[in-house]
Design an enzyme around this catalytic site. Structure first.
Site, PDB file in Angstrom:
ATOM      1  N   CYS A 142      -7.066   0.540   0.675  1.00 31.22           N
ATOM      2  CA  CYS A 142      -6.568   0.468  -0.701  1.00 31.22           C
ATOM      3  C   CYS A 142      -7.394  -0.511  -1.539  1.00 31.22           C
ATOM      4  O   CYS A 142      -8.554  -0.270  -1.799  1.00 31.22           O
ATOM      5  CB  CYS A 142      -5.083   0.151  -0.725  1.00 31.22           C
ATOM      6  SG  CYS A 142      -4.315   0.646  -2.301  1.00 31.22           S
ATOM      7  N   LYS A 163       1.346   4.779 -12.492  1.00 28.87           N
ATOM      8  CA  LYS A 163       1.162   4.497 -11.076  1.00 28.87           C
ATOM      9  C   LYS A 163       1.183   5.793 -10.266  1.00 28.87           C
ATOM     10  O   LYS A 163       2.070   6.635 -10.440  1.00 28.87           O
ATOM     11  CB  LYS A 163       2.259   3.559 -10.576  1.00 28.87           C
ATOM     12  CG  LYS A 163       2.092   3.148  -9.123  1.00 28.87           C
ATOM     13  CD  LYS A 163       3.213   2.213  -8.678  1.00 28.87           C
ATOM     14  CE  LYS A 163       3.018   1.755  -7.240  1.00 28.87           C
ATOM     15  NZ  LYS A 163       4.104   0.847  -6.790  1.00 28.87           N
ATOM     16  N   SER A 192      -0.150   4.741  -3.245  1.00 26.94           N
ATOM     17  CA  SER A 192       0.588   3.750  -4.030  1.00 26.94           C
ATOM     18  C   SER A 192      -0.419   2.830  -4.703  1.00 26.94           C
ATOM     19  O   SER A 192      -0.812   1.806  -4.143  1.00 26.94           O
ATOM     20  CB  SER A 192       1.540   2.949  -3.129  1.00 26.94           C
ATOM     21  OG  SER A 192       2.240   1.970  -3.872  1.00 26.94           O
ATOM     22  N   HIS A 235      -2.640   4.753   1.680  1.00 29.45           N
ATOM     23  CA  HIS A 235      -1.911   3.944   2.658  1.00 29.45           C
ATOM     24  C   HIS A 235      -1.463   4.771   3.860  1.00 29.45           C
ATOM     25  O   HIS A 235      -0.266   4.967   4.080  1.00 29.45           O
ATOM     26  CB  HIS A 235      -0.716   3.273   1.988  1.00 29.45           C
ATOM     27  CG  HIS A 235      -1.086   2.095   1.152  1.00 29.45           C
ATOM     28  ND1 HIS A 235      -1.492   0.885   1.693  1.00 29.45           N
ATOM     29  CD2 HIS A 235      -1.124   1.936  -0.199  1.00 29.45           C
ATOM     30  CE1 HIS A 235      -1.751   0.026   0.710  1.00 29.45           C
ATOM     31  NE2 HIS A 235      -1.537   0.638  -0.445  1.00 29.45           N
ATOM     32  N   GLU A 237      -1.309   3.850   6.743  1.00 25.06           N
ATOM     33  CA  GLU A 237      -0.601   2.982   7.694  1.00 25.06           C
ATOM     34  C   GLU A 237       0.871   2.797   7.357  1.00 25.06           C
ATOM     35  O   GLU A 237       1.622   2.226   8.168  1.00 25.06           O
ATOM     36  CB  GLU A 237      -1.295   1.610   7.748  1.00 25.06           C
ATOM     37  CG  GLU A 237      -0.906   0.622   6.661  1.00 25.06           C
ATOM     38  CD  GLU A 237      -1.525   0.892   5.294  1.00 25.06           C
ATOM     39  OE1 GLU A 237      -1.268   0.112   4.365  1.00 25.06           O
ATOM     40  OE2 GLU A 237      -2.276   1.881   5.146  1.00 25.06           O
TER      41      GLU A 237
END
Length: 306
Positions: A142, A163, A192, A235, A237
């Protein structure tokens, strides 16, 4: 093989309950093999959550991994207890004379700031340069991925009109890449972020290879062979509830915040989300570690010298 982490790290009990093999310090020394040394520079606000997420993925591979938790030297974490940081984290300046087979750098809640206004930007630049002489393979996630391509390739980041939050479809563009071994042609990954870097800005002579992208959210994964790095802009993870946690946090200060896209069933935030990216998270980390293992020197002191 298991992952070797400090005995008292909160992630230990979580991972053991999930069936991840965790190796105690005393057990590790009895195995006559060299574990892969991987550092985690954790820039996320909730250190415990993030270290657990990364350790889970590293610990699911067939190789023994020794994880070292690293923090920026002078930056004080505000959302994690000081005793946790003191017990488990090393300042980067205390490990920068060591060598690592792999190094993971996480996202950070600073992406809306210009890079030069981030308080630890000067040290971050030194970290990136250090990876070129002391780390065999780096995985940037990110904000760290955006920062790395800015540092190494001069690629700017751009504000998004809103966003990007949700679980978005991604396309595997280079199926022959060893990092995409086992990947589906089309799959979902959590996104995100407030900013993006653009494919059109990739320098022609950079050697960067777009491995994964999305028609909705743009670049997802870049291979950077010259710098022995992968840049993951999303993301992979994240836990099942990570986007929900962020959403419910955001609406406390921004009631008009939009529900994450393609995440809650029927876009109903009252219904529990389903995890549709877990298998590809494990594939990516497993492939990254396999590539690392195939090429890292057995003598760790030779990293950066061969």
């Amino acid at each position: 093989m298991p992952i070797k982490i400090p005995d008292d790290l909160p992630a230990t009990s979580v991972l053991e309950a999930e069936g991840v093999m965790v190796m105690r310090e005393a057990d590790a020394v009895r195995q006559d093999i060299r574990p892969l040394r991987i550092g985690l520079l954790n820039l996320m606000p909730n250190k415990v959550t993030t270290e657990t997420q990364i350790a889970r993925l590293l610990g699911a591979t067939p190789l023994q991994v020794e994880l070292t938790l690293v923090r920026m030297t002078n930056h004080v974490a505000r959302h994690t207890p000081a005793d946790h940081m003191l017990s488990f984290y090393c300042p980067w300046e205390e490990v920068n004379d060591q060598r690592f087979d792999g190094f993971v750098i996480t996202g950070a809640p600073v992406e809306r700031l210009p890079f030069e206004e981030v308080t630890y930007w000067d040290e971050m630049r030194r970290v990136f340069d250090w990876t070129q002489s002391h780390v065999h393979r780096t995985l940037n996630i990110c904000w760290a991925a955006q920062a790395a391509v800015y540092h190494f390739h001069g690629m700017k980041k751009y504000d998004l009109p809103a966003k990007a939050s949700g679980v978005f479809r991604q396309r595997s563009l280079v199926p022959a890449s060893p990092y995409l071994r086992g990947f589906s042609d089309d799959f979902a990954i959590p996104v995100s972020r407030w900013t993006e870097v653009r494919k059109s800005d990739i320098p022609a002579d950079s050697g960067l290879k777009v491995l994964v992208d999305s028609t909705e959210t743009g670049l997802c994964l870049l291979d950077d062979p010259r710098h022995r790095s992968l840049h993951m802009f999303n993301h992979v993870e994240y836990d099942t509830t990570s986007l929900a946690d962020e959403y419910f946090r955001d609406i406390q200060v921004q009631p008009e915040a939009k529900v994450p896209v393609n995440y809650f069933p029927g876009d109903d935030a009252k219904r529990p989300p389903e995890n549709r990216w877990r298998s590809h998270a494990h594939l990516l980390f497993g492939n990254w570690i396999n590539e690392m293992y195939q090429s890292t020197p057995y003598d760790i002191e030779r990293i950066g010298k061969v």
